[in-house]
Design a protein around this motif. Structure first.
Motif, short mmCIF file in Angstrom:
data_model
loop_
_atom_site.label_atom_id
_atom_site.label_comp_id
_atom_site.label_asym_id
_atom_site.label_seq_id
_atom_site.Cartn_x
_atom_site.Cartn_y
_atom_site.Cartn_z
N ALA A 185 3.54 4.63 6.04
CA ALA A 185 2.17 4.59 6.52
C ALA A 185 2.07 4.04 7.94
CB ALA A 185 1.31 3.76 5.56
N LEU A 186 2.94 3.08 8.27
CA LEU A 186 2.89 2.43 9.58
C LEU A 186 3.80 3.08 10.61
CD1 LEU A 186 2.76 -1.31 8.45
CD2 LEU A 186 0.86 0.12 9.21
N GLY A 187 4.62 4.04 10.16
CA GLY A 187 5.52 4.71 11.09
C GLY A 187 6.79 3.93 11.40
N PHE A 188 7.15 2.96 10.55
CA PHE A 188 8.39 2.22 10.75
C PHE A 188 9.55 3.04 10.18
CE2 PHE A 188 5.83 -1.97 10.20
CZ PHE A 188 5.31 -1.82 11.47
N THR A 189 10.68 3.08 10.87
CA THR A 189 11.84 3.85 10.42
C THR A 189 12.99 2.90 10.11
OG1 THR A 189 11.17 5.71 11.82
CG2 THR A 189 13.44 5.70 10.99
N ALA A 190 13.27 2.76 8.82
CA ALA A 190 14.33 1.83 8.40
C ALA A 190 15.71 2.42 8.56
CB ALA A 190 14.10 1.42 6.95
N GLY A 191 15.83 3.74 8.51
CA GLY A 191 17.15 4.36 8.59
C GLY A 191 17.88 4.25 7.26
N SER A 192 19.12 4.71 7.26
CA SER A 192 19.91 4.69 6.03
C SER A 192 20.46 3.29 5.77
CB SER A 192 21.07 5.69 6.12
OG SER A 192 21.90 5.38 7.22
N THR A 193 20.75 3.02 4.52
CA THR A 193 21.32 1.74 4.13
C THR A 193 22.84 1.81 4.20
OG1 THR A 193 19.45 1.26 2.67
CG2 THR A 193 21.50 0.04 2.27
N PRO A 194 23.50 0.93 4.97
CA PRO A 194 24.95 0.97 5.05
C PRO A 194 25.61 0.74 3.70
CG PRO A 194 24.01 -0.48 6.72
CD PRO A 194 22.91 -0.15 5.77
N ALA A 195 26.74 1.39 3.48
CA ALA A 195 27.51 1.17 2.24
C ALA A 195 28.13 -0.22 2.28
CB ALA A 195 28.60 2.22 2.13
N PRO A 196 28.31 -0.85 1.11
CA PRO A 196 28.98 -2.16 1.08
C PRO A 196 30.33 -2.10 1.78
CG PRO A 196 28.07 -1.63 -1.07
CD PRO A 196 27.95 -0.40 -0.24
N ARG A 197 30.67 -3.19 2.47
CA ARG A 197 31.93 -3.19 3.22
C ARG A 197 32.62 -4.54 3.04
NH1 ARG A 197 32.27 -2.72 9.74
NH2 ARG A 197 30.61 -4.29 9.46
N ARG A 198 33.89 -4.51 2.70
CA ARG A 198 34.71 -5.72 2.63
C ARG A 198 35.82 -5.60 3.67
NH1 ARG A 198 38.31 -7.93 -2.47
NH2 ARG A 198 39.26 -9.66 -1.33
N ARG A 199 35.92 -6.60 4.48
CA ARG A 199 36.92 -6.55 5.56
C ARG A 199 37.63 -7.89 5.70
NH1 ARG A 199 31.82 -6.87 8.16
NH2 ARG A 199 31.63 -8.62 9.60
N THR B 19 14.07 -21.07 10.95
CA THR B 19 14.22 -19.63 10.70
C THR B 19 14.30 -18.89 12.03
OG1 THR B 19 12.90 -19.77 8.67
CG2 THR B 19 13.18 -17.58 9.65
N ASP B 20 15.30 -18.02 12.18
CA ASP B 20 15.34 -17.08 13.30
C ASP B 20 14.49 -15.87 12.93
OD1 ASP B 20 16.85 -18.28 15.27
OD2 ASP B 20 18.76 -17.53 14.51
N TYR B 21 13.75 -15.33 13.90
CA TYR B 21 12.97 -14.13 13.62
C TYR B 21 13.02 -13.18 14.81
CZ TYR B 21 9.07 -15.47 16.69
OH TYR B 21 8.31 -15.79 17.78
N GLU B 22 12.78 -11.91 14.54
CA GLU B 22 12.71 -10.90 15.58
C GLU B 22 11.80 -9.77 15.11
OE1 GLU B 22 15.61 -7.83 18.10
OE2 GLU B 22 16.35 -8.86 16.31
N VAL B 23 10.90 -9.34 15.97
CA VAL B 23 10.04 -8.19 15.66
C VAL B 23 10.85 -6.92 15.91
CG1 VAL B 23 7.95 -6.92 16.26
CG2 VAL B 23 7.92 -9.43 16.21
N LEU B 24 11.08 -6.14 14.87
CA LEU B 24 11.84 -4.90 15.00
C LEU B 24 10.95 -3.72 15.36
CD1 LEU B 24 14.24 -5.28 11.92
CD2 LEU B 24 14.66 -5.91 14.31
N ASP B 25 9.69 -3.78 14.98
CA ASP B 25 8.72 -2.73 15.33
C ASP B 25 7.33 -3.28 15.01
OD1 ASP B 25 7.63 -0.36 16.15
OD2 ASP B 25 8.68 0.90 14.68
N SER B 26 6.32 -2.63 15.56
CA SER B 26 4.96 -3.06 15.27
C SER B 26 4.01 -1.88 15.34
CB SER B 26 4.50 -4.16 16.24
OG SER B 26 4.49 -3.69 17.57
N ALA B 27 2.90 -2.00 14.64
CA ALA B 27 1.83 -1.01 14.70
C ALA B 27 0.69 -1.67 15.48
CB ALA B 27 1.38 -0.62 13.30
#
Length: 320
Positions: A306-320, A215-223
Motif C-alpha cells: 500500500a505504501l510502495g515499500f519494496t522489501a525484495g527477496s529474503t536471503p537464504a540462511p547462511r553459515r560461514r 537503539t540504532d535506527y535508519e529510515v530505509l524508505d518513507s511515504a
C-alpha cells in the motif's frame, strides 16, 4: 566425581545439579556449596558458578529422591505440531530458527492458552531432548526466534546473547518520519506497575529505577512524512525497548496496541503491530557464524504494498 561434558559448557552449577539431581532443592545445594562439600576441580564454588567442559565436579552423598517421577510428557496435538514445523526457517543438529507469527505468545501467562513453548515437542526428534527457547519476542512482534536442541547449546547461545555477540535487526513501519533519518536513540527506560498491566516509559537519567537503553535506527524508505520503514538494531535488550524508543522519536510503530496512543492507529491499515524481527547474525555453537532472515508477516506485506515499500527477496540462511 562427575565430568562436565561438551554439551554442558557454560551451564551454571545449580542448573547442572537440577539436571542430574532434580530432587535436590536450591537451598540444599547452596548449603553444600557453602560447606565445601561440592567442589569443582578441587575448589570451593558458588551455586552460580559456570562450568567448563572437562571439569570435575565432586558430588557428596545426595539425599534420596522423595518426589514421584514426573509424568510422561503429553503428546502434542497434530495440528499444533504441523503449525510449529511450518515456522521453521533453519535447522541443523544444534539450533532451530523459527519465523514466529504476530499474535502468538512465546511463553505462557495469564489468559494465554497457546504459545510457542507449549508447541516445542512438535520439533523433538526421536529420543532427543526437547528444544529450548533461547530468547523471547513480544506476542505482537513477528519474526525470528532462536531455539537450542540441547541444554549445552542453550547455555552457549544464552552466553552469546548476554555478551552482545548476537546482532538482531528489526523492521518497523512507523507513523511519521524521524528527524534525523538515522542515528542512535539513547533513552533510558523504566517500568511502571507490575504484571501484564505494566508499561515501559522513557525515564530521566537520574531516575534510580532507569535502565540504560540504546537503539540504532535508519529510515530505509518513507511515504512522504506520513509513514516510514525503519531498520532497528537494539544495542541493549530492554522490555519493549524498540516500541518505546520509536514513540520517543514522535513516530510510534503502526498498530502498536500499547504505545503511541491514537496516533499509532490509522484507518485503512491493519490494526496490528508492524514490528518484525527480520534477521539474526550469531556465533554458531559448532563454530563460524550463522545468518538467518525471515519473510514479513501478511499484514506487513500488505502495508508495504500500500505504501510502495519494496522489501525484495529474503536471503537464504547462511553459515560461514
Amino acid at each position: 566425581m562427575l565430568t562436565v561434558s561438551e554439551d554442558e559448557a557454560d551451564i551454571r552449577l545449580d542448573r547442572y545439579f537440577r539436571r542430574h539431581y532434580p530432587h535436590v532443592t536450591q537451598g540444599a545445594l547452596q548449603k553444600l556449596c557453602r560447606t565445601g562439600q561440592i567442589r569443582v576441580d578441587g575448589r570451593r564454588v558458588e551455586a552460580g558458578t559456570r562450568l567448563e567442559p572437562g571439569q570435575s565436579v565432586r558430588v557428596p552423598p545426595m539425599p534420596v529422591a522423595t518426589k514421584p517421577a514426573p509424568a510422561a510428557a503429553r503428546v502434542l496435538d497434530d495440528r499444533l505440531a504441523r503449525e510449529i514445523r511450518k515456522m521453521v526457517v533453519y535447522s541443523d543438529p544444534q539450533v532451530i530458527v523459527l519465523n514466529k507469527p504476530s499474535g502468538l505468545a512465546t511463553q505462557g501467562g495469564p489468559g494465554i492458552t497457546q504459545h510457542i513453548d507449549m508447541m516445542l515437542d512438535g520439533l523433538r526428534e526421536g529420543d532427543a531432548p526437547r528444544p529450548r527457547l533461547v530468547h523471547r519476542l513480544d506476542k505482537d512482534t513477528s519474526g525470528l526466534l532462536l531455539l537450542a536442541r540441547t541444554p549445552g547449546v542453550a547455555a552457549k547461545l544464552s552466553a552469546a546473547f548476554r555478551g552482545r555477540d548476537v546482532k538482531k535487526t528489526y523492521w518497523a513501519v512507523t507513523v511519521g518520519r524521524p528527524d534525523p533519518l538515522s542515528g542512535e536513540i539513547d533513552q533510558p527506560l523504566a517500568r511502571l506497575g507490575a504484571g501484564p498491566g505494566a508499561i515501559i516509559v522513557a525515564a530521566d537519567r537520574n531516575d534510580e529505577d532507569a535502565q540504560s537503553a540504546r537503539t540504532d535506527y535508519e529510515v530505509l524508505d518513507s511515504a512522504g512524512r506520513k509513514f516510514s520503514w525503519l531498520r532497528l538494531s537494539p544495542l541493549t535488550g530492554r522490555t519493549h525497548q524498540l516500541r518505546v524508543h520509536c514513540e520517543s522519536l514522535g513516530t510510534p510503530i503502526l498498530g502498536d496496541p500499547k504505545y503511541g496512543a491514537d496516533k499509532a492507529h490509522v484507518d485503512g491499515f491493519a490494526d496490528r503491530l508492524h514490528l518484525h524481527a527480520r534477521s539474526l547474525l550469531l556465533p554458531h555453537p559448532a563454530g563460524g557464524q550463522l545468518e538467518v532472515s525471515a519473510n514479513l508477516p501478511p499484514h506487513m506485506r500488505e502495508t508495504f504494498r500500500a505504501l510502495g515499500f519494496t522489501a525484495g527477496s529474503t536471503p537464504a540462511p547462511r553459515r560461514r
